[in-house]
Design a protein around this motif. Structure first.
Motif, PDB file in Angstrom:
ATOM      1  N   LYS A 187      66.817  58.328  -5.230  1.00  0.00           N
ATOM      2  CA  LYS A 187      67.642  59.322  -5.909  1.00  0.00           C
ATOM      3  C   LYS A 187      68.883  58.700  -6.553  1.00  0.00           C
ATOM      4  O   LYS A 187      69.326  59.140  -7.597  1.00  0.00           O
ATOM      5  CB  LYS A 187      68.063  60.398  -4.907  1.00  0.00           C
ATOM      6  CG  LYS A 187      68.910  61.487  -5.493  1.00  0.00           C
ATOM      7  CD  LYS A 187      69.229  62.545  -4.453  1.00  0.00           C
ATOM      8  CE  LYS A 187      70.064  63.653  -5.066  1.00  0.00           C
ATOM      9  NZ  LYS A 187      70.343  64.714  -4.118  1.00  0.00           N
ATOM     10  N   TYR A 188      69.434  57.698  -5.919  1.00  0.00           N
ATOM     11  CA  TYR A 188      70.657  57.065  -6.404  1.00  0.00           C
ATOM     12  C   TYR A 188      70.397  55.699  -7.040  1.00  0.00           C
ATOM     13  O   TYR A 188      71.283  54.845  -7.069  1.00  0.00           O
ATOM     14  CB  TYR A 188      71.683  56.969  -5.270  1.00  0.00           C
ATOM     15  CG  TYR A 188      72.152  58.334  -4.842  1.00  0.00           C
ATOM     16  CD1 TYR A 188      73.119  59.011  -5.558  1.00  0.00           C
ATOM     17  CD2 TYR A 188      71.589  58.965  -3.736  1.00  0.00           C
ATOM     18  CE1 TYR A 188      73.541  60.272  -5.188  1.00  0.00           C
ATOM     19  CE2 TYR A 188      72.003  60.232  -3.358  1.00  0.00           C
ATOM     20  CZ  TYR A 188      72.974  60.881  -4.086  1.00  0.00           C
ATOM     21  OH  TYR A 188      73.383  62.137  -3.725  1.00  0.00           O
ATOM     22  N   LYS A 189      69.194  55.530  -7.596  1.00  0.00           N
ATOM     23  CA  LYS A 189      68.846  54.285  -8.283  1.00  0.00           C
ATOM     24  C   LYS A 189      69.903  53.985  -9.345  1.00  0.00           C
ATOM     25  O   LYS A 189      70.356  54.878 -10.048  1.00  0.00           O
ATOM     26  CB  LYS A 189      67.472  54.417  -8.943  1.00  0.00           C
ATOM     27  CG  LYS A 189      67.013  53.157  -9.627  1.00  0.00           C
ATOM     28  CD  LYS A 189      65.618  53.317 -10.204  1.00  0.00           C
ATOM     29  CE  LYS A 189      65.195  52.026 -10.863  1.00  0.00           C
ATOM     30  NZ  LYS A 189      63.831  52.095 -11.356  1.00  0.00           N
ATOM     31  N   GLU A 190      70.319  52.729  -9.421  1.00  0.00           N
ATOM     32  CA  GLU A 190      71.318  52.216 -10.367  1.00  0.00           C
ATOM     33  C   GLU A 190      72.760  52.517  -9.959  1.00  0.00           C
ATOM     34  O   GLU A 190      73.686  52.095 -10.640  1.00  0.00           O
ATOM     35  CB  GLU A 190      71.059  52.700 -11.798  1.00  0.00           C
ATOM     36  CG  GLU A 190      69.722  52.233 -12.375  1.00  0.00           C
ATOM     37  CD  GLU A 190      69.587  50.708 -12.394  1.00  0.00           C
ATOM     38  OE1 GLU A 190      70.552  50.014 -12.732  1.00  0.00           O
ATOM     39  OE2 GLU A 190      68.503  50.221 -12.061  1.00  0.00           O
ATOM     40  N   THR A 191      72.974  53.216  -8.845  1.00  0.00           N
ATOM     41  CA  THR A 191      74.329  53.447  -8.338  1.00  0.00           C
ATOM     42  C   THR A 191      74.784  52.195  -7.611  1.00  0.00           C
ATOM     43  O   THR A 191      74.021  51.615  -6.835  1.00  0.00           O
ATOM     44  CB  THR A 191      74.351  54.641  -7.367  1.00  0.00           C
ATOM     45  OG1 THR A 191      73.889  55.800  -8.061  1.00  0.00           O
ATOM     46  CG2 THR A 191      75.726  54.890  -6.804  1.00  0.00           C
ATOM     47  N   ILE A 192      76.017  51.768  -7.857  1.00  0.00           N
ATOM     48  CA  ILE A 192      76.537  50.605  -7.138  1.00  0.00           C
ATOM     49  C   ILE A 192      76.592  50.953  -5.652  1.00  0.00           C
ATOM     50  O   ILE A 192      76.994  52.063  -5.274  1.00  0.00           O
ATOM     51  CB  ILE A 192      77.911  50.187  -7.692  1.00  0.00           C
ATOM     52  CG1 ILE A 192      77.728  49.724  -9.142  1.00  0.00           C
ATOM     53  CG2 ILE A 192      78.546  49.085  -6.848  1.00  0.00           C
ATOM     54  CD1 ILE A 192      78.992  49.391  -9.873  1.00  0.00           C
ATOM     55  N   ILE A 193      76.166  50.031  -4.810  1.00  0.00           N
ATOM     56  CA  ILE A 193      76.013  50.275  -3.375  1.00  0.00           C
ATOM     57  C   ILE A 193      77.260  50.907  -2.755  1.00  0.00           C
ATOM     58  O   ILE A 193      77.157  51.867  -1.994  1.00  0.00           O
ATOM     59  CB  ILE A 193      75.639  48.967  -2.637  1.00  0.00           C
ATOM     60  CG1 ILE A 193      74.305  48.399  -3.152  1.00  0.00           C
ATOM     61  CG2 ILE A 193      75.618  49.163  -1.132  1.00  0.00           C
ATOM     62  CD1 ILE A 193      73.065  49.161  -2.839  1.00  0.00           C
ATOM     63  N   CYS A 194      78.438  50.405  -3.079  1.00  0.00           N
ATOM     64  CA  CYS A 194      79.658  50.952  -2.465  1.00  0.00           C
ATOM     65  C   CYS A 194      79.948  52.377  -2.908  1.00  0.00           C
ATOM     66  O   CYS A 194      80.750  53.068  -2.280  1.00  0.00           O
ATOM     67  CB  CYS A 194      80.863  50.053  -2.716  1.00  0.00           C
ATOM     68  SG  CYS A 194      81.361  49.956  -4.446  1.00  0.00           S
ATOM     69  N   ASP A 195      79.279  52.853  -3.965  1.00  0.00           N
ATOM     70  CA  ASP A 195      79.487  54.205  -4.458  1.00  0.00           C
ATOM     71  C   ASP A 195      78.449  55.198  -3.948  1.00  0.00           C
ATOM     72  O   ASP A 195      78.482  56.380  -4.321  1.00  0.00           O
ATOM     73  CB  ASP A 195      79.492  54.205  -5.993  1.00  0.00           C
ATOM     74  CG  ASP A 195      80.673  53.427  -6.566  1.00  0.00           C
ATOM     75  OD1 ASP A 195      81.703  53.305  -5.879  1.00  0.00           O
ATOM     76  OD2 ASP A 195      80.558  52.939  -7.707  1.00  0.00           O
ATOM     77  N   LEU A 196      77.536  54.740  -3.107  1.00  0.00           N
ATOM     78  CA  LEU A 196      76.543  55.648  -2.537  1.00  0.00           C
ATOM     79  C   LEU A 196      77.232  56.658  -1.623  1.00  0.00           C
ATOM     80  O   LEU A 196      78.155  56.303  -0.883  1.00  0.00           O
ATOM     81  CB  LEU A 196      75.494  54.869  -1.728  1.00  0.00           C
ATOM     82  CG  LEU A 196      74.563  53.973  -2.534  1.00  0.00           C
ATOM     83  CD1 LEU A 196      73.738  53.094  -1.595  1.00  0.00           C
ATOM     84  CD2 LEU A 196      73.652  54.805  -3.439  1.00  0.00           C
ATOM     85  N   PRO A 197      76.785  57.918  -1.659  1.00  0.00           N
ATOM     86  CA  PRO A 197      77.415  58.911  -0.784  1.00  0.00           C
ATOM     87  C   PRO A 197      77.048  58.690   0.682  1.00  0.00           C
ATOM     88  O   PRO A 197      75.968  58.185   1.007  1.00  0.00           O
ATOM     89  CB  PRO A 197      76.866  60.241  -1.296  1.00  0.00           C
ATOM     90  CG  PRO A 197      75.648  59.909  -2.086  1.00  0.00           C
ATOM     91  CD  PRO A 197      75.783  58.484  -2.543  1.00  0.00           C
ATOM     92  N   VAL A 198      77.949  59.088   1.544  1.00  0.00           N
ATOM     93  CA  VAL A 198      77.747  58.901   2.987  1.00  0.00           C
ATOM     94  C   VAL A 198      76.485  59.608   3.461  1.00  0.00           C
ATOM     95  O   VAL A 198      75.735  59.061   4.281  1.00  0.00           O
ATOM     96  CB  VAL A 198      78.987  59.379   3.778  1.00  0.00           C
ATOM     97  CG1 VAL A 198      78.727  59.342   5.275  1.00  0.00           C
ATOM     98  CG2 VAL A 198      80.194  58.533   3.444  1.00  0.00           C
TER      99      VAL A 198
END
Length: 79
Positions: free
Chosen positions: A22-33
């Motif tokens: 679902k969060y493909k291409e999101t920078i790892i540190c910006d992934l939601p908790v």
């Protein structure tokens, strides 16, 4: 026996993008908790990605995200 620590793991956390889902291409540190909590319940992927995700999960649940701010600024400026 504990695994050796990857000295570049914090750099990867602030520069690497999630490779799938679902969060493909999101920078790892910006992934939601909540997404990281799902992995914590269901199991982190094997290998380096799992280590990176479990590390950012621990950083976030312990309120240590502020430690990443200077790294984000430093490494994102180089890209």
């Amino acid at each position: 026996m504990p695994q050796a620590t990857d000295p570049d793991i914090l750099k990867k956390i602030v520069t690497m993008r999630m490779p799938f889902g679902k969060y493909k291409e999101t920078i790892i540190c910006d992934l939601p908790v909540h997404y990281l909590e799902w992995f914590a319940r269901e199991g982190f992927p094997a290998g380096k990605l799992g280590m990176i995700l479990s590390t950012i999960y621990e950083i976030k649940i312990n309120g240590l995200e502020y430690l990443l701010v200077p790294l984000k600024q430093a490494f994102r400026g180089q890209q």
